[in-house]
Design a protein around this motif. Structure first.
Motif, PDB file in Angstrom:
ATOM      1  N   LEU A 289      15.487  49.781  34.619  1.00 38.95           N
ATOM      2  CA  LEU A 289      15.088  48.371  34.507  1.00 38.95           C
ATOM      3  C   LEU A 289      14.447  47.814  35.781  1.00 38.95           C
ATOM      4  N   PRO A 290      14.970  48.113  36.983  1.00 39.46           N
ATOM      5  CA  PRO A 290      14.288  47.587  38.173  1.00 39.46           C
ATOM      6  C   PRO A 290      12.846  48.074  38.308  1.00 39.46           C
ATOM      7  N   LEU A 291      12.542  49.262  37.768  1.00 39.12           N
ATOM      8  CA  LEU A 291      11.167  49.746  37.821  1.00 39.12           C
ATOM      9  C   LEU A 291      10.259  48.919  36.917  1.00 39.12           C
ATOM     10  N   TYR A 292      10.808  48.395  35.830  1.00 39.28           N
ATOM     11  CA  TYR A 292      10.013  47.610  34.899  1.00 39.28           C
ATOM     12  C   TYR A 292       9.797  46.180  35.391  1.00 39.28           C
ATOM     13  N   THR A 293      10.741  45.665  36.153  1.00 33.42           N
ATOM     14  CA  THR A 293      10.700  44.240  36.504  1.00 33.42           C
ATOM     15  C   THR A 293      10.320  43.950  37.955  1.00 33.42           C
ATOM     16  N   ASP A 294      10.532  44.906  38.880  1.00 31.27           N
ATOM     17  CA  ASP A 294      10.448  44.573  40.299  1.00 31.27           C
ATOM     18  C   ASP A 294       9.395  45.339  41.098  1.00 31.27           C
ATOM     19  N   ILE A 295       8.687  46.284  40.495  1.00 30.91           N
ATOM     20  CA  ILE A 295       7.845  47.166  41.297  1.00 30.91           C
ATOM     21  C   ILE A 295       6.772  46.402  42.064  1.00 30.91           C
ATOM     22  N   GLU A 296       6.092  45.475  41.421  1.00 33.99           N
ATOM     23  CA  GLU A 296       5.022  44.768  42.125  1.00 33.99           C
ATOM     24  C   GLU A 296       5.585  43.933  43.276  1.00 33.99           C
ATOM     25  N   ARG A 297       6.769  43.364  43.103  1.00 33.10           N
ATOM     26  CA  ARG A 297       7.406  42.640  44.206  1.00 33.10           C
ATOM     27  C   ARG A 297       7.792  43.605  45.316  1.00 33.10           C
ATOM     28  N   ILE A 298       8.301  44.785  44.960  1.00 30.05           N
ATOM     29  CA  ILE A 298       8.665  45.785  45.969  1.00 30.05           C
ATOM     30  C   ILE A 298       7.428  46.230  46.748  1.00 30.05           C
ATOM     31  N   MET A 299       6.318  46.436  46.066  1.00 23.68           N
ATOM     32  CA  MET A 299       5.083  46.803  46.757  1.00 23.68           C
ATOM     33  C   MET A 299       4.741  45.779  47.840  1.00 23.68           C
ATOM     34  N   ALA A 300       4.861  44.506  47.495  1.00 20.72           N
ATOM     35  CA  ALA A 300       4.534  43.449  48.453  1.00 20.72           C
ATOM     36  C   ALA A 300       5.533  43.411  49.602  1.00 20.72           C
ATOM     37  N   LEU A 301       6.822  43.522  49.289  1.00 26.19           N
ATOM     38  CA  LEU A 301       7.850  43.458  50.324  1.00 26.19           C
ATOM     39  C   LEU A 301       7.717  44.614  51.312  1.00 26.19           C
ATOM     40  N   VAL A 302       7.460  45.794  50.793  1.00 23.14           N
ATOM     41  CA  VAL A 302       7.325  46.956  51.673  1.00 23.14           C
ATOM     42  C   VAL A 302       6.095  46.814  52.558  1.00 23.14           C
ATOM     43  N   SER A 303       4.995  46.415  51.956  1.00 28.68           N
ATOM     44  CA  SER A 303       3.742  46.318  52.721  1.00 28.68           C
ATOM     45  C   SER A 303       3.851  45.310  53.854  1.00 28.68           C
ATOM     46  N   GLU A 304       4.507  44.188  53.608  1.00 27.43           N
ATOM     47  CA  GLU A 304       4.551  43.142  54.626  1.00 27.43           C
ATOM     48  C   GLU A 304       5.549  43.426  55.744  1.00 27.43           C
TER      49      GLU A 304
END
Length: 333
Positions: free
Chosen positions: A272-287
């Motif tokens: 479920l976290p892969l379906y709901t949070d990946i784009e947010r994780i991409m942003a958090l990691v990048s910043e």
């Protein structure tokens, strides 16, 4: 000849895949066991690390790693690095390698996709079948910008930090694909392809190789859902990889997966976290990646940032700190 190791985990008796890895020339094979692994586990030409052996090791992660967990594979990474491996590969006990299973050189001229996309469906370069890797954002599955055109590739001289090879028949896809389509896939065997900086792709721990300098990035988070563990690792690793001047590369299938039994609804829940949070994780990691910081410092920065935003727990930070102490100790020897 450089020293190379392939690391697997298993709770099963020795599988045909393990035997085939053991038969490969020029590779050391380590299998990390767990409490569920048969106590008489043995396979010729394989270094097996039992639960009892793990308890006696000097690594600090031993005190923090949960039992019956895939992240115990990290013990194998540390052992392989301690024994001098400069290429650390990994797979699973249900992936049968080809007879010539290898990874390309870590430095060379490889086809690269054009810059300017934040994420791509790498499978679209190797098949026309509508299929996507586990961890690919559901919102992007039908987005044209996520699909790749082989004609747009251009050769570039690059340093590869991580290679991900694909798997035929039952590749690494999410539970939604398996519950709705579940069509087998045979990927094209074609030249490797490299991603430019700032372009993500999910990558897993099923048929993957890291250069020794990037050992810190092999960290598998153990306080997240099982089906998230290696995918989160991949998203964390990529901006740190770019900051250090390395690239992520993909190549066609070099294993055939005969997948162990899975409960697909349980997989769906775990993913479920892969379906709901990946784009947010991409942003958090990048910043949270800092130019000029060391790989280990950036890894620490990223996980602390993820913890502040509720993606991982404080317990994850304790395990990460122990892992980085172990890596630093190896680097000093």
């Amino acid at each position: 000849m450089i020293k190379k190791a392939v690391i697997l985990t298993s709770i099963n008796p020795p599988t045909p895949a393990v035997a085939q890895f053991a038969a490969l020339p020029d590779w050391d094979v380590l299998v990390v066991g767990d409490l569920k692994t048969p106590c008489d586990w043995h396979c010729p030409a394989v270094q097996y690390v039992s639960a009892a052996m793990q308890k006696a090791l000097p690594f600090k992660v031993i005190r923090h790693l949960p039992w019956n967990h895939y992240a115990r594979k990290m013990i194998g990474y540390l052992l392989a690095a301690r024994e001098g491996a400069v290429l650390l590969a990994e797979s699973d006990d249900d992936n049968l390698p080809e007879a010539n299973w290898q990874f390309p050189e870590l430095e060379g001229c490889y086809d690269q996709i054009p810059a300017g996309r934040d994420i791509v469906n790498i499978y679209s370069l190797f098949t026309r079948q509508p299929i996507w890797p586990r961890g690919f954002p559901l919102t992007r599955i039908r987005t044209p910008a996520s699909t790749l055109d082989p004609a747009a590739l251009t050769p570039q001289s690059v340093r590869i930090g991580i290679w991900q090879a694909l798997a035929d028949d039952d590749p690494d896809v999410d539970a939604i694909y398996r519950l709705t389509s579940n069509m087998p896939c045979r990927f094209a065997r074609q030249a490797p392809v490299v991603l430019p900086p700032q372009t993500f792709s999910p990558f897993n721990s099923q048929n993957t190789a890291f250069r020794r300098e990037l050992l810190p990035l092999m960290y598998l988070p153990a306080r997240v859902n099982f089906r998230v563990t290696d995918i989160l690792r991949g998203y964390v690793a990529q901006p740190i990889l770019w900051a250090a001047g390395y690239h992520l590369g993909f190549l066609g299938p070099t294993v055939r997966q005969e997948r162990n039994a899975h409960d697909l609804l349980a997989d769906f829940t775990s993913e479920l976290p892969l379906y709901t949070d990946i784009e947010r994780i991409m942003a958090l990691v990048s910043e949270s990646v800092q130019s000029g910081a060391s790989i280990s410092d950036n890894l620490t920065n990223v996980y602390h940032h993820l913890a502040r935003h509720g993606v991982v727990t404080e317990a994850e930070l304790d395990l990460l700190a122990a892992w980085l102490e172990d890596v630093a100790a190896l680097d000093r020897t």
